[in-house]
Design an enzyme around this catalytic site. Structure first.
Site, PDB file in Angstrom:
ATOM      1  N   TYR A   1      26.489 -34.476  -8.608  1.00  0.00           N
ATOM      2  CA  TYR A   1      25.881 -33.143  -8.650  1.00  0.00           C
ATOM      3  C   TYR A   1      24.377 -33.189  -8.337  1.00  0.00           C
ATOM      4  O   TYR A   1      23.785 -32.175  -7.996  1.00  0.00           O
ATOM      5  CB  TYR A   1      26.090 -32.481 -10.018  1.00  0.00           C
ATOM      6  CG  TYR A   1      27.533 -32.087 -10.317  1.00  0.00           C
ATOM      7  CD1 TYR A   1      28.521 -32.201  -9.360  1.00  0.00           C
ATOM      8  CD2 TYR A   1      27.887 -31.589 -11.557  1.00  0.00           C
ATOM      9  CE1 TYR A   1      29.830 -31.850  -9.626  1.00  0.00           C
ATOM     10  CE2 TYR A   1      29.202 -31.225 -11.829  1.00  0.00           C
ATOM     11  CZ  TYR A   1      30.167 -31.363 -10.861  1.00  0.00           C
ATOM     12  OH  TYR A   1      31.468 -31.005 -11.137  1.00  0.00           O
TER      13      TYR A   1
ATOM     14  N   LYS B   1      36.629 -44.482 -11.787  1.00  0.00           N
ATOM     15  CA  LYS B   1      37.526 -44.681 -10.649  1.00  0.00           C
ATOM     16  C   LYS B   1      37.085 -45.998 -10.017  1.00  0.00           C
ATOM     17  O   LYS B   1      36.685 -46.067  -8.846  1.00  0.00           O
ATOM     18  CB  LYS B   1      37.391 -43.467  -9.694  1.00  0.00           C
ATOM     19  CG  LYS B   1      38.423 -43.406  -8.590  1.00  0.00           C
ATOM     20  CD  LYS B   1      39.820 -43.037  -9.048  1.00  0.00           C
ATOM     21  CE  LYS B   1      40.799 -43.128  -7.892  1.00  0.00           C
ATOM     22  NZ  LYS B   1      42.208 -42.981  -8.307  1.00  0.00           N
TER      23      LYS B   1
ATOM     24  N   ASP C   1      42.243 -40.251 -12.595  1.00  0.00           N
ATOM     25  CA  ASP C   1      43.500 -39.552 -12.269  1.00  0.00           C
ATOM     26  C   ASP C   1      44.522 -39.740 -13.391  1.00  0.00           C
ATOM     27  O   ASP C   1      45.180 -38.790 -13.826  1.00  0.00           O
ATOM     28  CB  ASP C   1      44.050 -40.011 -10.904  1.00  0.00           C
ATOM     29  CG  ASP C   1      43.975 -41.513 -10.664  1.00  0.00           C
ATOM     30  OD1 ASP C   1      43.406 -42.230 -11.520  1.00  0.00           O
ATOM     31  OD2 ASP C   1      44.494 -41.980  -9.637  1.00  0.00           O
TER      32      ASP C   1
ATOM     33  N   ASP D   1      33.095 -32.804 -16.101  1.00  0.00           N
ATOM     34  CA  ASP D   1      33.192 -31.370 -15.826  1.00  0.00           C
ATOM     35  C   ASP D   1      34.671 -30.981 -15.724  1.00  0.00           C
ATOM     36  O   ASP D   1      35.138 -30.027 -16.360  1.00  0.00           O
ATOM     37  CB  ASP D   1      32.449 -31.070 -14.510  1.00  0.00           C
ATOM     38  CG  ASP D   1      32.281 -29.592 -14.240  1.00  0.00           C
ATOM     39  OD1 ASP D   1      32.664 -28.777 -15.096  1.00  0.00           O
ATOM     40  OD2 ASP D   1      31.752 -29.247 -13.149  1.00  0.00           O
TER      41      ASP D   1
ATOM     42  N   ASP E   1      37.257 -29.052 -18.869  1.00  0.00           N
ATOM     43  CA  ASP E   1      37.992 -27.789 -18.702  1.00  0.00           C
ATOM     44  C   ASP E   1      39.465 -28.002 -19.050  1.00  0.00           C
ATOM     45  O   ASP E   1      40.100 -27.152 -19.692  1.00  0.00           O
ATOM     46  CB  ASP E   1      37.915 -27.273 -17.246  1.00  0.00           C
ATOM     47  CG  ASP E   1      36.776 -26.283 -17.014  1.00  0.00           C
ATOM     48  OD1 ASP E   1      35.737 -26.416 -17.683  1.00  0.00           O
ATOM     49  OD2 ASP E   1      36.935 -25.387 -16.161  1.00  0.00           O
TER      50      ASP E   1
HETATM   51  C1  LIG Z   1      27.488 -25.527 -12.037  1.00  0.00           C
HETATM   52  C2  LIG Z   1      28.540 -26.354 -12.734  1.00  0.00           C
HETATM   53  C3  LIG Z   1      28.187 -27.784 -12.774  1.00  0.00           C
HETATM   54  C4  LIG Z   1      28.763 -25.799 -14.089  1.00  0.00           C
HETATM   55  C5  LIG Z   1      29.979 -26.326 -14.755  1.00  0.00           C
HETATM   56  O1  LIG Z   1      31.093 -26.207 -14.308  1.00  0.00           O
HETATM   57  C6  LIG Z   1      29.820 -26.972 -16.043  1.00  0.00           C
HETATM   58  O2  LIG Z   1      28.734 -27.325 -16.443  1.00  0.00           O
HETATM   59  O3  LIG Z   1      30.857 -27.201 -16.701  1.00  0.00           O
HETATM   60 MG   LIG Z   2      32.632 -26.851 -15.611  1.00  0.00          MG
END
Ligand SMILES: CC(C)CC(=O)C(=O)O
Ligand SMILES: [Mg+2]
Ligand SMILES: NC(=O)C1=CN([C@@H]2O[C@H](COP(=O)(O)OP(=O)(O)OC[C@H]3O[C@@H](n4cnc5c(N)ncnc54)[C@H](O)[C@@H]3O)[C@@H](O)[C@H]2O)C=CC1
Length: 362
Positions: A145, A195, A227, A251, A255
């Site tokens: 990032y 990985k 993975d 990240d 989620d």
């Molecule tokens: C802009 C992204 C890196 C934001 C994101 O998905 C996060 O921080 O979880």
């Molecule tokens: Mg995120």
């Protein structure tokens, strides 16, 4: 006169302001119950920064954050700003720079399933029976990032998009220490995600993590390719205690872990610098699909405020009280739409109503 903490409040876009309003009500309630004052200064960020002050991260906002003891952040981004040049958009123009400016290298994302929410998880009840308690520790200021070079070069069909993934030894060492120290205070297990069968950054990552582990003989270290980790999280989440990841893997996996707890709207996060400064925000985004309807789940934002009390202000009792109030409200059956199921004992409520219920149970 009790303690005074300065909080920079950056609600941002989409559901950000809606869920932030509930977190601020919880801070009001904490002020009434404990001898503390939260001096809050609001500032524009993301799309709100662009619309009101011409840029995603206005200088006034940075200065307000610099003067604060912690930042409480909502979320940024949305379709309205997606056609701007990438570096001017809310995510790359505000959120990532904030993480960099304040050295917020350690992102803590606790994915805990509340007992009364097991049926809201996307997993079968027998897989999550007895609950799970995972702490995703994500490196937040390095990796793909942030590393240079980055961009789109050339013209027309000759264009190439370039991202670079780079990790230095000190960057890996400091986040590994955070993971091992966190594990010492809980299940004493670190699973480091990489990985290493493909990526050079991962080969270095694994080597350094193994070295750092020698300083923590009481913590069991294992390694998993990313993975496989994505698969293992849905197969048997209870096998994990602390999950240590580089930025992008964390990240994505956080989620996924969020959904195991019932909804992305449940997962708070703390982004910590050296010392006590931190930025606290839900793990999810601005949810444009439900923004403006007053139905978003504010629990991730409220628990993020709780993490602020715990990590930046040392208010452990008040932070525990917030966590307990959330658990109680869920036990009583209050549900926003994302975690609601049509069954006996569940009450469908909106953002404000669940916020009020949490305060009433504080
Ligand atoms: C802009 C992204 C890196 C934001 C994101 O998905 C996060 O921080 O979880
Ligand atoms: Mg995120
Ligand atoms: N930290 C931040 O500010 C982040 C910003 N974003 C931005 O947010 C925008 C939308 O991104 P998406 O990929 O759609 O991810 P998202 O996290 O905003 O939404 C994904 C799904 O989860 C749901 N959701 C998220 N939070 C919820 C909540 N509190 N209550 C109920 N449901 C909730 C949404 O309704 C949506 O269906 C984009 O502009 C993205 O770049 C995305 C992730 C993090």
């Amino acid at each position: 006169m009790g303690q005074l903490f300065k909080v920079a409040v950056l609600p941002g876009d989409g559901i950000g302001p809606e869920v932030m309003a509930e977190a601020l009500k919880v801070l009001d309630a904490v002020e009434k119950r404990y001898d503390v004052k939260f001096e809050r200064t609001h500032a524009n960020v993301g799309g709100a920064g662009i619309d009101l002050e011409g840029r995603a991260l206005p200088e006034t906002t940075v200065n307000i954050c610099k003067a604060a003891d912690a930042i409480l952040f909502g979320s940024v981004g949305g379709p309205k700003w997606e056609t701007l040049p990438p570096d001017e958009q809310p995510e790359r123009g505000a959120l990532l720079p904030l993480r960099k400016i304040f050295g917020l290298y350690a992102n803590l994302r606790p994915a805990i399933i509340f007992p009364s929410l097991t049926s809201a998880s996307s997993l079968k009840e027998e897989v999550i029976a007895g609950g799970f308690d995972i702490l995703v520790i994500r490196e937040l200021t390095g990796g793909i990032y942030f590393s240079q070079p980055k961009g789109i070069d050339g013209a027309g069909r000759d264009r190439v998009g370039v991202d670079t993934m780079r990790y230095s030894v000190p960057e890996i060492e400091r986040i590994a220490h955070v993971a091992f120290q966190a594990a010492q205070k809980r299940g004493k297990k670190v699973c480091s995600i990489d990985k290493a069968n493909v990526l050079s950054t991962s080969v270095l990552w694994r080597e350094i993590v193994i070295n750092i582990a020698k300083e923590y003989p009481d913590v069991e270290l294992s390694h998993m390719y990313v993975d496989n980790a994505a698969m293992q999280l849905v197969r048997w989440p209870k096998q994990f205690d602390v999950i240590l990841c580089e930025n992008m893997f964390g990240d994505i996996l956080s989620d996924e872990a969020a959904m195991l707890t019932g909804s992305l709207g449940m997962l708070p996060s703390a982004s910590l610098a050296e010392g006590t400064f931190g930025m606290y925000e839900p793990s999810g985004g601005s949810a444009p699909d439900i923004a403006g309807q007053g139905i978003a789940n504010p629990i991730a934002q409220i628990l993020s405020a709780g993490m602020m009390l715990r990590y930046s202000f040392g208010m452990i009792e008040a932070a525990d009280a917030i966590d307990n109030a959330v658990a109680k409200v869920l036990d009583k059956g209050y549900r926003t739409r994302d975690i609601y199921q049509e069954k006996a004992g569940e009450k469908l409520v909106n953002t404000k109503e669940i916020g009020d219920a949490i305060i009433a149970n504080l």
